[in-house]
Write a protein that holds these residues in place. Structure first.
Motif, PDB file in Angstrom:
ATOM      1  N   LEU A 141       0.842  -1.198   0.000  1.00  0.00           N
ATOM      2  CA  LEU A 141       0.000   0.000   0.000  1.00  0.00           C
ATOM      3  C   LEU A 141       0.877   1.247   0.000  1.00  0.00           C
ATOM      4  O   LEU A 141       0.676   2.171  -0.790  1.00  0.00           O
ATOM      5  N   ARG A 184       8.019  -2.105  -6.524  1.00  0.00           N
ATOM      6  CA  ARG A 184       6.844  -2.805  -7.018  1.00  0.00           C
ATOM      7  C   ARG A 184       7.228  -3.926  -7.973  1.00  0.00           C
ATOM      8  O   ARG A 184       6.729  -5.043  -7.894  1.00  0.00           O
ATOM      9  N   ASN A 438      -8.694 -15.050 -27.034  1.00  0.00           N
ATOM     10  CA  ASN A 438      -8.453 -13.660 -26.678  1.00  0.00           C
ATOM     11  C   ASN A 438      -9.206 -13.317 -25.390  1.00  0.00           C
ATOM     12  O   ASN A 438     -10.433 -13.398 -25.359  1.00  0.00           O
ATOM     13  N   PRO A 439      -8.478 -12.950 -24.326  1.00  0.00           N
ATOM     14  CA  PRO A 439      -9.130 -12.759 -23.021  1.00  0.00           C
ATOM     15  C   PRO A 439     -10.119 -11.605 -22.976  1.00  0.00           C
ATOM     16  O   PRO A 439     -10.952 -11.556 -22.067  1.00  0.00           O
ATOM     17  N   VAL A 440     -10.041 -10.669 -23.928  1.00  0.00           N
ATOM     18  CA  VAL A 440     -10.922  -9.508 -23.826  1.00  0.00           C
ATOM     19  C   VAL A 440     -12.128  -9.598 -24.757  1.00  0.00           C
ATOM     20  O   VAL A 440     -12.912  -8.655 -24.843  1.00  0.00           O
ATOM     21  N   LEU A 441     -12.297 -10.726 -25.463  1.00  0.00           N
ATOM     22  CA  LEU A 441     -13.471 -10.895 -26.316  1.00  0.00           C
ATOM     23  C   LEU A 441     -14.267 -12.114 -25.853  1.00  0.00           C
ATOM     24  O   LEU A 441     -13.690 -13.087 -25.382  1.00  0.00           O
ATOM     25  N   TYR A 483     -16.975 -14.668 -21.410  1.00  0.00           N
ATOM     26  CA  TYR A 483     -15.565 -14.422 -21.680  1.00  0.00           C
ATOM     27  C   TYR A 483     -14.797 -15.691 -21.322  1.00  0.00           C
ATOM     28  O   TYR A 483     -15.225 -16.451 -20.446  1.00  0.00           O
ATOM     29  N   HIS A 485     -12.322 -16.319 -19.449  1.00  0.00           N
ATOM     30  CA  HIS A 485     -11.960 -16.557 -18.051  1.00  0.00           C
ATOM     31  C   HIS A 485     -13.163 -16.987 -17.216  1.00  0.00           C
ATOM     32  O   HIS A 485     -13.017 -17.416 -16.082  1.00  0.00           O
ATOM     33  N   GLN A 486     -14.368 -16.860 -17.779  1.00  0.00           N
ATOM     34  CA  GLN A 486     -15.550 -17.258 -17.007  1.00  0.00           C
ATOM     35  C   GLN A 486     -15.873 -18.734 -17.185  1.00  0.00           C
ATOM     36  O   GLN A 486     -16.759 -19.260 -16.513  1.00  0.00           O
TER      37      GLN A 486
ATOM     38  N   PHE B  10      -8.496   3.413  -2.698  1.00  0.00           N
ATOM     39  CA  PHE B  10      -7.054   3.601  -2.670  1.00  0.00           C
ATOM     40  C   PHE B  10      -6.680   5.065  -2.878  1.00  0.00           C
ATOM     41  O   PHE B  10      -5.784   5.595  -2.225  1.00  0.00           O
ATOM     42  N   THR B 241      -7.838  -5.677 -32.577  1.00  0.00           N
ATOM     43  CA  THR B 241      -8.629  -6.301 -31.514  1.00  0.00           C
ATOM     44  C   THR B 241      -7.893  -7.408 -30.793  1.00  0.00           C
ATOM     45  O   THR B 241      -8.283  -7.775 -29.692  1.00  0.00           O
ATOM     46  N   TYR B 242      -6.870  -7.958 -31.408  1.00  0.00           N
ATOM     47  CA  TYR B 242      -6.138  -9.007 -30.703  1.00  0.00           C
ATOM     48  C   TYR B 242      -4.872  -8.468 -30.063  1.00  0.00           C
ATOM     49  O   TYR B 242      -4.700  -8.527 -28.845  1.00  0.00           O
ATOM     50  N   ARG B 245      -5.564  -4.286 -28.446  1.00  0.00           N
ATOM     51  CA  ARG B 245      -6.430  -4.142 -27.285  1.00  0.00           C
ATOM     52  C   ARG B 245      -5.822  -4.785 -26.045  1.00  0.00           C
ATOM     53  O   ARG B 245      -6.012  -4.320 -24.929  1.00  0.00           O
ATOM     54  N   ASN B 246      -5.074  -5.850 -26.243  1.00  0.00           N
ATOM     55  CA  ASN B 246      -4.433  -6.473 -25.088  1.00  0.00           C
ATOM     56  C   ASN B 246      -3.167  -5.739 -24.665  1.00  0.00           C
ATOM     57  O   ASN B 246      -2.835  -5.708 -23.483  1.00  0.00           O
ATOM     58  N   THR B 253      -1.896   1.068 -17.230  1.00  0.00           N
ATOM     59  CA  THR B 253      -1.290   1.047 -15.906  1.00  0.00           C
ATOM     60  C   THR B 253      -0.037   1.902 -15.911  1.00  0.00           C
ATOM     61  O   THR B 253       0.231   2.656 -14.972  1.00  0.00           O
ATOM     62  N   ILE B 309      -5.615   9.156 -13.132  1.00  0.00           N
ATOM     63  CA  ILE B 309      -5.337   7.734 -12.939  1.00  0.00           C
ATOM     64  C   ILE B 309      -6.643   6.955 -12.824  1.00  0.00           C
ATOM     65  O   ILE B 309      -6.790   5.863 -13.371  1.00  0.00           O
ATOM     66  N   LEU B 319     -12.087  -1.989 -20.986  1.00  0.00           N
ATOM     67  CA  LEU B 319     -11.449  -2.783 -22.038  1.00  0.00           C
ATOM     68  C   LEU B 319     -11.147  -4.206 -21.612  1.00  0.00           C
ATOM     69  O   LEU B 319     -10.976  -5.079 -22.444  1.00  0.00           O
ATOM     70  N   PRO B 321     -12.414  -7.365 -19.525  1.00  0.00           N
ATOM     71  CA  PRO B 321     -13.507  -7.970 -18.759  1.00  0.00           C
ATOM     72  C   PRO B 321     -13.009  -8.647 -17.478  1.00  0.00           C
ATOM     73  O   PRO B 321     -13.766  -8.775 -16.527  1.00  0.00           O
ATOM     74  N   ARG B 322     -11.727  -9.053 -17.459  1.00  0.00           N
ATOM     75  CA  ARG B 322     -11.243  -9.757 -16.270  1.00  0.00           C
ATOM     76  C   ARG B 322     -11.236  -8.867 -15.035  1.00  0.00           C
ATOM     77  O   ARG B 322     -11.518  -9.306 -13.945  1.00  0.00           O
ATOM     78  N   ARG B 324     -13.313  -6.586 -14.423  1.00  0.00           N
ATOM     79  CA  ARG B 324     -14.690  -6.379 -13.963  1.00  0.00           C
ATOM     80  C   ARG B 324     -15.151  -7.517 -13.074  1.00  0.00           C
ATOM     81  O   ARG B 324     -16.011  -7.350 -12.223  1.00  0.00           O
ATOM     82  N   ASP B 325     -14.584  -8.701 -13.293  1.00  0.00           N
ATOM     83  CA  ASP B 325     -15.060  -9.865 -12.557  1.00  0.00           C
ATOM     84  C   ASP B 325     -14.253 -10.184 -11.311  1.00  0.00           C
ATOM     85  O   ASP B 325     -14.448 -11.225 -10.705  1.00  0.00           O
TER      86      ASP B 325
END
Ligand code: SF4
Lengths: 654, 327
Positions: A141, A184, A438-441, A483, A485-486, B10, B241-242, B245-246, B253, B309, B319, B321-322, B324-325
């Motif tokens: 932190l 970090r 693709n993890p984001v689609l 997605y 990961h789900q 934070f 998109t592949y 986007r990743n 960050t 930030i 962008l 989805p991970r 978000r979950d």
């Protein structure tokens, strides 16, 4: 081809060929290796030389500078001349001498701040990773808070209360506030190291924690630690110069920032003394560039993916005839794929390495061909060469041979022409769907873009077809819009297979598609693949390191060793009468234990370094039946009862 | 959403740390430096305002440290930041709000522009491995990103305004103008902002290009990019998109972490150009030992950085989805 060895130097490590080993060892490497890598990197050499010049200047300013930098005895505001190389200031000082004497302070600040920040970063980052729990929470932190706080304004606030508070204070403040980024990164690397095997073993040996940290962990993080040092040194150079420039440093000190402060307050640029302002800035930029170049070079060294290597074809020994001078490209009706003399090489620092050497194979309509071999034998490289998908992370170029598919040679096709064949007629299933999706689609989106690329299906049709293929692999279509990961691991793997079947292609290429699953799931997925294959009639090339997995499913087996075909025959025949000693070894290894991590008990030793393959039979160093003639020259493939075998003993029905 | 809420928490912690630093730092200094400042207020402002300043800087208050601290926190949250000496008798908050739009317009827009441009160039560079964008530009940007901002600012004034006479050399607008929403004034302000904007753009874009290029190179080795090629998608789709986007996710960050660096440089750029924004006013307050104004400006800088930030975090959540979950 001749398999004579190329160079004299011996390399112990096997070159990375398999899918995994190429993942960059971020931050790995010991001091010696790092030094060797630096001397080979041009940016690193430039940075080091630059830094060296500044170090020398800062040690011997009196010998280099023509005048006393503090003497105010010259005519004011002179232009550059022999006497005053960069002219004089309106305060009657010699600019060049000031510049030379200013080097020391900038360098001292950079090195001291770099050292303090690095020590703090290591202490805090590594202890956060090793203490874990609440201590880690608190330290992380604090690190994050300092990371996002704008440090420079904070430093201004601190120094504003004590103007001219001196060098020591400046260094301490810069150092104490500049460690967070490094901490970090070091923490996350230390965390990933914690689970590494060699550390586990050190713990098992009962070595003390401090010992482990000092002698096992820190050395492996050398390049990250160096990067932290360089980064904070660069930051210190700029920040200190900024502070001195706005008058928060000691105005009587000899430094470039202070020179700029006086230049600015005397309007040097407007009053015809440009070098007063230009020269210190150039020096600051050069010193900064030295650190930045070194930092950049270190990045390249610690992650090899950032470097581009060119394959030097001329250095590949005894190359094969080019694809043009063999017979015309017509595939016989009953086979979907015919591979002839396919060879793949990739570039390493030590020169080209031939990973796939002159491989012939064919796959019939609806046939299931399995390719088996240890990791690093070139089976994945072969697979992706056939699919024309070489390139990072599996580097390599096809250097000879043909891949005949639907009457055309894929090797000769342009990427645009290839796209017409891809997925419609030839699809690919990869080892881990976790990485291959693709993890984001969502799954639906990834199916949709394949459909859009190859058909004019409407939105509704695409949706319908996607549901249909999911049902084929027994996934409830409600998961279509999830997605990756789900989904569970098994479901992801099935979804990827479903995706490969969107157009029911003629050939599906599978790279260990079950190895990410547990043994039970593996079996059921294999059964399902086989069922689908029989129902839909596509052919399969299935790569695996686990012979037992395919024993009940494949029609034929190709055993690869060190980039070459060792044996190719029907699965039945190969299991009943393995002819190559390597195939025999693989078979002896498997029935006892199952699962992905089988040690090949039957075969002592390890595969050869492909950069320097042994002369003659490549298996000779590990073979129990080795004879003098095995190592005399290349062992050719011979056909015995329909099996193709590369062994001198084959014909004797061994 | 939960991800953004956690980040929000934070940031409150970070903001609290900044406020506390404001409170603690003057008290740590030997021979309270704010004493001299206080005497300049005496007799000019009402006793209540004076008392608030005494609490803020720890000058002869009879309150205990803890209760002074809470009184101070309360004052800050109500926007009572004290009275500026530099612009006496303006309340600090008033001055801060006056400077803020200038900085948001200049630094905000150039930072976003540098980030977007740098990200695009980095992606294309990585995509065309070995091309010009990939082989020649990175070393150049390594060097330009090591340039001191303020020096480049001096240099560009010398070149473009003094030698070539193309652009005005300092200020946010002509002194004969009065700020207004007129076409003439906006044009004037834009002309004045070109040089400082270019300075910030040139020095900050290199960092974005390099990090994006490195991210994209490692993303290009991912299986999903190879899978996209296997699927026969158009290179355009694979790249955006592949790969793109990743690769942009870690760059967002990185945006958070590098923002402080950019802001530091921008403060000095404003100073060199006499640009009437937060950075210039901040250094004015330092020069005049106007600690109340300085503290107020420091807080607004922290707040601006944190907001940016948080915006980057929201973009990440959008962008990826991970995130978000998460839990
Ligand atoms: S050729 Fe000789 S060394 Fe090679 S596998 Fe056959 S018997 Fe063994």
């Amino acid at each position: 081809m001749s398999a004579s060895s190329i160079g004299a130097t011996d390399q112990l490590a096997t070159p990375p060929i398999g899918p995994k080993p190429l993942v960059a060892e971020v931050g790995g490497g010991r001091l010696g290796d790092i030094w060797r890598a630096i001397s080979r990197n041009r940016k690193a050499v430039a940075g080091l030389l630059l830094l060296l010049v500044f170090v020398v200047v800062s040690i011997f300013p009196g010998q280099i500078a023509p005048d006393d930098p503090t003497a105010q005895t010259y005519p004011p505001a002179l232009g550059p001349s022999w006497h005053h190389l960069l002219g004089t200031t309106s305060l009657r000082q010699d600019i060049f001498s000031q510049l030379i004497f200013g080097t020391r302070l900038s360098l001292v600040i950079a090195l001291a701040v770099g050292a303090i920040a690095t020590v703090l970063a290591v202490l805090i980052g590594v202890s956060a990773a090793y203490l874990g729990g609440i201590a880690d929470g608190i330290l992380s932190l604090v690190t994050d808070v300092i990371l996002v706080l704008p440090i420079f304004p904070l430093i201004i606030v601190i120094t504003a209360y004590r103007k001219n508070s001196g060098l020591f204070m400046l260094i301490i403040v810069l150092g104490v506030l500049g460690w967070s980024y490094g901490a970090r990164q070091l923490r996350s690397q230390a965390l990933s190291l914690r689970t590494r095997e060699f550390l586990e073993s050190a713990r098992v040996r009962g070595e003390r924690r401090l010992y482990v940290i000092l002698f096992e962990i820190l050395p492996t993080m050398t390049s990250l630690i160096v990067a932290t040092f360089l980064g904070s040194a660069l930051y210190a150079v700029l920040a200190a110069a900024g502070l001195q420039f706005i008058g928060l440093g000691d105005p009587n000190s000899q430094s470039w920032g202070t020179m700029l402060y006086w230049a600015q307050s005397n309007e040097a640029l407007f009053a015809g003394m440009p070098w007063w302002a230009l020269a210190p800035g150039i020096c600051l930029a050069l010193l900064g560039a030295a650190f930045a170049l070194l930092n950049y070079a270190f990045d390249e060294i610690s992650s090899p993916a950032l470097r581009v290597r060119k394959l030097e074809r001329s250095r590949i020994p005894g190359r094969l005839p080019s694809p043009a001078d063999t017979t015309p490209a017509v595939a016989p009706d009953r086979s979907v794929l015919k591979v002839e003399g396919l060879s793949v090489a990739y570039a390493t620092d030590a020169g080209p390495v031939v990973a796939v050497d002159n491989v012939d194979l064919d796959v019939g309509r609806g046939e299931f061909l399995a390719i088996v071999g240890e990791s690093g034998c070139g089976k994945s490289t072969l697979l992706y060469a056939i699919a024309r998908l070489l390139g990072a992370p599996l580097p390599g170029e096809i250097i000879g041979g043909r891949v005949l598919f639907q009457g055309q040679d894929l090797v000769l096709l342009e990427e645009r022409e290839l796209r017409r064949v891809r997925w419609r007629d030839l699809s690919v299933v990869m080892q881990s769907a976790m990485n291959a999706l693709n993890p984001v689609l969502t799954v639906a989106e990834q199916m949709r873009d394949a459909c859009r690329a190859h058909s004019k299906m409407s939105k509704a049709e695409i949706e319908e077809r996607s549901r249909e293929v999911l049902r084929l692999v027994s996934i409830d279509p409600v998961h279509l819009h999830s997605y990756p990961h789900q989904l569970s691991g098994g479901m992801r793997q099935r979804a990827m297979i479903a995706m490969a079947l969107l157009f029911t292609p003629d050939l599906v290429i599978m790279d260990e598609p079950t190895s990410a699953l547990d043994v039970v799931a593996q079996r059921s997925l294999m059964v399902q693949i086989k069922e689908l294959q029989e129902r839909l009639g596509f052919a399969v090339i299935f790569v695996t390191h686990d012979m037992s997995l395919v024993s009940h499913f494949s029609d034929r087996l190709l055993v690869m060793y060190a980039g070459q075909v060792a044996e190719l025959s029907s699965t039945r025949e190969l299991f009943d009468r393995p002819r190559h000693p390597y195939s025999q070894g693989l078979l002896e290894a498997f029935p006892s234990i199952r699962g992905p991590k089988v040690r090949l008990l039957g075969i002592p030793g390890s595969p050869p370094d492909l950069a320097h393959p042994p002369a003659g039979c490549r298996f000779a160093p590990r073979c129990a039946h080795v004879q003098p003639r095995c190592t005399e020259g290349e062992v050719p493939l011979s056909t015995v009862n329909g099996s193709v075998v590369r062994c001198v003993l084959a014909e004797e029905g061994h | 959403m939960r991800f953004v809420l956690r980040r929000l928490g934070f940031f409150l912690v970070t903001l609290w740390a900044a406020i506390t630093a404001n409170f603690v730092i003057p008290r740590l200094m030997p021979g309270n430096p704010a004493l001299a400042m206080m005497s300049r207020y005496r007799g000019h402002i009402n006793p209540q305002a004076l008392h608030a300043l005494e609490i803020a800087f720890g000058v002869k208050t009879h309150q205990s440290l803890l209760s002074a601290y809470f009184t101070y926190l309360g004052n800050v949250f109500r926007g009572h930041l004290g009275i500026s000496l530099t612009f006496f008798p303006d309340p600090v908050l008033h001055d801060v709000l006056q400077a803020l739009p200038w900085t948001l317009a200049l630094i905000g827009s150039t930072t976003i522009l540098a980030f977007v441009l740098g990200t695009l160039i980095g992606l294309v560079g990585a995509w065309r491995r070995g091309g010009i964008l990939d082989s020649v530009l990175p070393p150049i940007f390594v060097i330009t990103s090591a340039f001191p901002y303020f020096w480049l600012a001096m240099l560009s004034i010398w070149l473009f305004s003094l030698k070539l006479g193309w652009l005005p050399q300092s200020g946010g607008y002509d002194i004969i103008d009065t700020p207004a929403w007129s076409w003439h004034f906006i044009h004037d302000a834009v002309v004045h902002s070109i040089l400082p904007a270019l300075t910030i753009l040139v020095t900050s874009i290199g960092g974005w290009i390099l990090t994006m290029r490195n991210n994209a190179i490692s993303v290009l080795t991912e299986d999903y990019v190879r899978m996209a090629r296997a699927k026969g998608l158009s290179p355009w789709r694979v790249m955006w998109t592949y790969a793109g986007r990743n690769a942009i996710l870690p760059n967002l960050t990185g945006f958070a972490m590098s923002l402080g660096f950019v802001v530091s440089g921008a403060i000095l750029v404003e100073f060199v150009f006499n640009y009437p924004g937060v950075g210039w006013m901040f250094l004015q307050s330092v020069e005049n030992q106007d600690y109340a104004l300085m503290q107020g400006l420091f807080l607004i800088i922290v707040l601006a950085v944190l907001t940016a930030i948080l915006a980057a975090d929201a973009a990440t959540a959008l962008l990826d989805p991970r995130t978000r979950d998460v839990r």
